[in-house]
Design an enzyme around this catalytic site. Structure first.
Site, short mmCIF file in Angstrom:
data_model
loop_
_atom_site.label_atom_id
_atom_site.label_comp_id
_atom_site.label_asym_id
_atom_site.label_seq_id
_atom_site.Cartn_x
_atom_site.Cartn_y
_atom_site.Cartn_z
N HIS A 80 -5.85 3.36 8.60
CA HIS A 80 -4.40 3.52 8.44
C HIS A 80 -3.65 2.93 9.65
O HIS A 80 -2.71 2.14 9.49
CB HIS A 80 -4.09 5.02 8.31
CG HIS A 80 -2.65 5.34 8.11
ND1 HIS A 80 -2.08 5.51 6.88
CD2 HIS A 80 -1.65 5.53 9.02
CE1 HIS A 80 -0.80 5.79 7.02
NE2 HIS A 80 -0.50 5.81 8.31
N GLU A 81 -4.10 3.31 10.85
CA GLU A 81 -3.44 2.82 12.06
C GLU A 81 -3.66 1.32 12.25
O GLU A 81 -2.79 0.61 12.77
CB GLU A 81 -3.96 3.58 13.29
CG GLU A 81 -3.64 5.06 13.29
CD GLU A 81 -2.14 5.33 13.26
OE1 GLU A 81 -1.37 4.52 13.82
OE2 GLU A 81 -1.74 6.34 12.67
N HIS A 99 -0.96 -0.47 10.42
CA HIS A 99 0.26 -0.54 11.24
C HIS A 99 0.14 -1.62 12.31
O HIS A 99 1.07 -2.39 12.56
CB HIS A 99 0.52 0.80 11.92
CG HIS A 99 0.89 1.90 10.98
ND1 HIS A 99 1.78 1.76 9.95
CD2 HIS A 99 0.47 3.21 10.93
CE1 HIS A 99 1.91 2.91 9.31
NE2 HIS A 99 1.12 3.80 9.88
#
Length: 301
Positions: free
Chosen positions: A22-23, A26
Site C-alpha cells: 500500500h505504502e 503512494h
C-alpha cells in the site's frame, strides 16, 4: 500457546505485506508526480537499519507491523511552497497519490489470485484418500494411501494436476505408485462420468474412481449440528440416509441435498453406530444457478 504465537506471526506477516505494498503505491505515485519522499519505513519503533537512496531514507524498524512513507510538505503546517512538496501539487495529483495505495493492494490481489489459478495448489499431494467400489481403480488394485508418483512419463505434483490429466485422457492410464516404500506400476482403464465444472456446466470427463479425501472427519466446527450430535475428529462416515459413501465429495453432496435431518452410519475405533444429525441451511452461490441454500452439519475433511 504455540498455535497462538504461530497465528499471530502469520497475521503480522500478512498485514505487513499489505501495508508495505500500500505504502509503495503512494511512494511510486509521489515520485512520478515529482513529490519528494523523505522516508520509507518498513515497520515502526526504533530504527535498526538506515540507508539513504537518492532523496529517500530507507528505514527498517524493530516492530515489523507494516510501515509508512513521509512526503515533503505533506501537511499544511510543514508546507513551504517548494515545487517538490505534496501540497504544492494540484488536487488531482494529490488525489492520485492517495488513491495509488489501495490501487496497489488491488493489483497485488489480482496477481496473487492469477498465480494460484495458474500454478494450482496441492491437496494432500497426490495420495489416494478413497477408492470407489467397482471402479477401474479398484479393479486394477489401487488402494487407499497409495501415492501417485507419475502418470505415463509425467511426474505428478498435486491432486488437481493428477485429476486434470485423467479427466482429459481417453486411453488407459499408466500409473506409478508408492506403497509402503515400494514402487508399483499399474495400467488402469478409464470410464466416463458427468461432472459440474467451475462454470456450473455439466460436462463428460474420464475417471478411474479415486478421490483425494475419504469420508473421514478432519474437523468438527463449533456450534454446528455435528458437534451437538457428538461427531468427532477421525470418525469415518460410511453411509448417509442409507446410501454408502466412499469419498468426501459424495458425502458432502448427500448432506447438501438433504432437506431433513441426516441419518449417518459412522465408524469410530472399529465400532459402527448410527447417528441422526439435524442440518443447518447456509447460502451458497455458483455461476449456473446463482444464490441457493444448501444443508450443512459442520464438518471438514
Amino acid at each position: 500457546m504455540i498455535s497462538f504465537i504461530f497465528n499471530f506471526f502469520i497475521i503480522v506477516v500478512v498485514f505487513s505485506i499489505l501495508i508495505i505494498v500500500h505504502e509503495f503505491g503512494h511512494f511510486i505515485a509521489a515520485r512520478l508526480s515529482g513529490v519528494k519522499v523523505t522516508h520509507f519505513s518498513i515497520g515502526f519503533g526504533p530504527i535498526v537499519f538506515k540507508k539513504k537512496i537518492k532523496q529517500t531514507n530507507l528505514l527498517i524498524c524493530a516492530f515489523p507491523l507494516g510501515g509508512f512513507i513521509k512526503m515533503a510538505g505533506d501537511s499544511r503546517s510543514e508546507s513551504r511552497g517548494y515545487r517538490d512538496e505534496f501540497f504544492s501539487k494540484s488536487p488531482g495529483i494529490r488525489s492520485m497519490i492517495v488513491f495509488a495505495g489501495p490501487l496497489f493492494n488491488y493489483i497485488l490481489a489480482f496477481f496473487m489470485l492469477a498465480t494460484v489459478a495458474t500454478i494450482g495448489y496441492s491437496v494432500e499431494d497426490s495420495v489416494v484418500g478413497s477408492v470407489e467400489k467397482g471402479s477401474p481403480a479398484q479393479q486394477a488394485g489401487i488402494q487407499r494411501g497409495d501415492k501417485i508418483i507419475s502418470l505415463g512419463n509425467k511426474k505428478v505434483e498435486s491432486w488437481p494436476q493428477l485429476q486434470d490429466k485423467i479427466y482429459q485422457t481417453k486411453e488407459p492410464v499408466n500409473l506409478s505408485l508408492e506403497r509402503n516404500g515400494d514402487k508399483i506400476n499399474l495400467d488402469v482403464p478409464v470410464a466416463e462420468k458427468k461432472i459440474t465444472n467451475e462454470l456450473g456446466r455439466e460436462v463428460k470427463v474420464s475417471y478411474i474412481g479415486i478421490n483425494a479425501y475419504g469420508p473421514i472427519i478432519g474437523e468438527v466446527i463449533e456450534n454446528y449440528p455435528a458437534q451437538q450430535a457428538g461427531l468427532k475428529k477421525g470418525d469415518k462416515i460410511l453411509a448417509v440416509n442409507n446410501k454408502d459413501v466412499v469419498s468426501w465429495q459424495g458425502l458432502a453432496k448427500e448432506i447438501q441435498d438433504s432437506k431433513d435431518p441426516v441419518h449417518l452410519k459412522v465408524e469410530r475405533n472399529s465400532k459402527v453406530f448410527s447417528l441422526k444429525v439435524p442440518v443447518k441451511k447456509e447460502e451458497f452461490k455458483n455461476f449456473k444457478s446463482g444464490k441457493k441454500y444448501i444443508s450443512v452439519i459442520g464438518i471438514k475433511p
